[in-house]
Design an enzyme around this catalytic site. Sequence first.
Site, PDB file in Angstrom:
ATOM      1  N   GLU A 117       0.820  -1.205   0.000  1.00  0.00           N
ATOM      2  CA  GLU A 117       0.000   0.000   0.000  1.00  0.00           C
ATOM      3  C   GLU A 117       0.859   1.263   0.000  1.00  0.00           C
ATOM      4  O   GLU A 117       2.049   1.220   0.281  1.00  0.00           O
ATOM      5  CB  GLU A 117      -0.922  -0.001   1.226  1.00  0.00           C
ATOM      6  N   ASN A 118       0.185   2.369  -0.301  1.00  0.00           N
ATOM      7  CA  ASN A 118       0.829   3.674  -0.340  1.00  0.00           C
ATOM      8  C   ASN A 118      -0.143   4.694   0.243  1.00  0.00           C
ATOM      9  O   ASN A 118      -1.351   4.569   0.044  1.00  0.00           O
ATOM     10  CB  ASN A 118       1.178   4.016  -1.790  1.00  0.00           C
ATOM     11  N   ALA A 152      -0.967   7.492  -0.702  1.00  0.00           N
ATOM     12  CA  ALA A 152      -1.772   8.142  -1.741  1.00  0.00           C
ATOM     13  C   ALA A 152      -2.775   7.171  -2.371  1.00  0.00           C
ATOM     14  O   ALA A 152      -3.480   7.526  -3.300  1.00  0.00           O
ATOM     15  CB  ALA A 152      -0.871   8.735  -2.821  1.00  0.00           C
ATOM     16  N   TYR A 153      -2.841   5.959  -1.893  1.00  0.00           N
ATOM     17  CA  TYR A 153      -3.758   4.891  -2.288  1.00  0.00           C
ATOM     18  C   TYR A 153      -3.561   4.378  -3.715  1.00  0.00           C
ATOM     19  O   TYR A 153      -3.281   3.207  -3.905  1.00  0.00           O
ATOM     20  CB  TYR A 153      -5.228   5.273  -2.039  1.00  0.00           C
ATOM     21  N   GLU A 157      -1.341 -10.086  -6.486  1.00  0.00           N
ATOM     22  CA  GLU A 157      -1.363 -10.801  -7.756  1.00  0.00           C
ATOM     23  C   GLU A 157      -0.522 -10.083  -8.799  1.00  0.00           C
ATOM     24  O   GLU A 157       0.292 -10.693  -9.504  1.00  0.00           O
ATOM     25  CB  GLU A 157      -2.808 -10.931  -8.270  1.00  0.00           C
TER      26      GLU A 157
END
Length: 141
Positions: free
Chosen positions: A44-45, A47-48, A55
Amino acid sequence: MDIKNLIEAAFAARKFAYTPYSHFCVGAALLAKNGTVYKGCNIENSAYTPSNCAERTAFFKAVSEGVKEFDAIAIVGGFEDIKDGDFDYTPPCGVCRQVMSEFCDYDDFKIILAKNSEDYKIYSLKELLPLGFDKSNLNLQ
């Protein structure tokens, strides 16, 4: 590689998930036609949108090493504090299904969703991505 080993590899990959925002950890183990298994976890980040699913991490690792033919992928997921036995099936998102359609056969590629190495379901890409958009739509076959 048998299905149970592929599922266990997905659980091993899940341990490396970086999920400080959703706390939902996913692991994937992608079996290439040459027998190599590429593991991936979600990353994750803040900033989404720059986040990456498990995958796609597995696929991009394989493709970045020149591998573009695949037989199956095992996917496992759940919140980081989940206890063994409480896992549920974690299907791939639409973006991951689209990436699969770029490299995998709709009828033969197996998508294994697992709660554990004994409790799993197997789907074809065609079942999870009916009427998918791929290179045939661009007349690039």
